[in-house]
Design a protein around this motif. Sequence first.
Motif, PDB file in Angstrom:
ATOM      1  N   ALA A  36     -41.741 -12.173   5.975  1.00 22.74           N
ATOM      2  CA  ALA A  36     -41.356 -13.317   5.160  1.00 22.74           C
ATOM      3  C   ALA A  36     -40.448 -12.827   4.039  1.00 22.74           C
ATOM      4  CB  ALA A  36     -42.593 -13.995   4.565  1.00 22.74           C
ATOM      5  N   LYS A  37     -39.373 -13.579   3.800  1.00 24.28           N
ATOM      6  CA  LYS A  37     -38.435 -13.198   2.758  1.00 24.28           C
ATOM      7  C   LYS A  37     -37.868 -14.463   2.131  1.00 24.28           C
ATOM      8  CE  LYS A  37     -36.011  -9.583   3.700  1.00 24.28           C
ATOM      9  NZ  LYS A  37     -35.013  -8.646   4.231  1.00 24.28           N
ATOM     10  N   ILE A  38     -37.992 -14.582   0.806  1.00 21.16           N
ATOM     11  CA  ILE A  38     -37.414 -15.707   0.079  1.00 21.16           C
ATOM     12  C   ILE A  38     -36.079 -15.238  -0.500  1.00 21.16           C
ATOM     13  CG2 ILE A  38     -37.680 -17.320  -1.847  1.00 21.16           C
ATOM     14  CD1 ILE A  38     -39.719 -17.766   0.376  1.00 21.16           C
ATOM     15  N   ILE A  39     -35.015 -15.983  -0.159  1.00 23.83           N
ATOM     16  CA  ILE A  39     -33.677 -15.603  -0.600  1.00 23.83           C
ATOM     17  C   ILE A  39     -32.967 -16.836  -1.153  1.00 23.83           C
ATOM     18  CG2 ILE A  39     -31.462 -14.626   0.109  1.00 23.83           C
ATOM     19  CD1 ILE A  39     -32.963 -13.473   2.557  1.00 23.83           C
ATOM     20  N   ASP A  40     -32.594 -16.799  -2.426  1.00 26.05           N
ATOM     21  CA  ASP A  40     -31.812 -17.871  -3.041  1.00 26.05           C
ATOM     22  C   ASP A  40     -32.387 -19.262  -2.793  1.00 26.05           C
ATOM     23  OD1 ASP A  40     -29.977 -15.965  -4.001  1.00 26.05           O
ATOM     24  OD2 ASP A  40     -28.832 -16.038  -2.134  1.00 26.05           O
ATOM     25  N   GLY A  41     -33.688 -19.407  -2.940  1.00 27.78           N
ATOM     26  CA  GLY A  41     -34.326 -20.699  -2.782  1.00 27.78           C
ATOM     27  C   GLY A  41     -34.626 -21.087  -1.343  1.00 27.78           C
ATOM     28  N   GLY A  42     -34.093 -20.346  -0.387  1.00 25.30           N
ATOM     29  CA  GLY A  42     -34.374 -20.564   1.029  1.00 25.30           C
ATOM     30  C   GLY A  42     -35.160 -19.368   1.514  1.00 25.30           C
TER      31      GLY A  42
END
Length: 134
Positions: A36-42
């Motif tokens: 799981a990776k959260i990137i720039d709100g996505g």
Amino acid sequence: MVKKKVKLKFVPGQANEPITYVLVKDYNLRFNILQAKIIDGGGKLLLEIEGEEKCIGAGLKYLRDRGVSVKEVCDFVSKDEMKCTNCGLCVSICPAEAIDMDRDTWVVKFNTEKCIGCFLCVEACPLNAMVLKI
């Protein structure tokens, strides 16, 4: 019961929605979060989903209808037999025991079905024989 590995990509704003909860509650699916990776709100989510074939299909359709990019993944890593010297470094680092050494032939065996996509073997291989596929 069927298992499928899927890579999900969320656009900004979708990370705040209870999408995975709906997969469990409304589609009776079980899943294991592999990455799981959260990137720039996505973000990106790698899941192994388990359930009845029709429920998985309906759950993946739900995700697509919500604007989530869904890509089914059959395998994450492959072993380049031409580069591999069977040193065994990948065997010792694999947390899923997807890589094993045949004690009779001293050949490294790779089981793609057990692979969880952690990519530790790719990073550890001194000869780049373990190749990232996604």
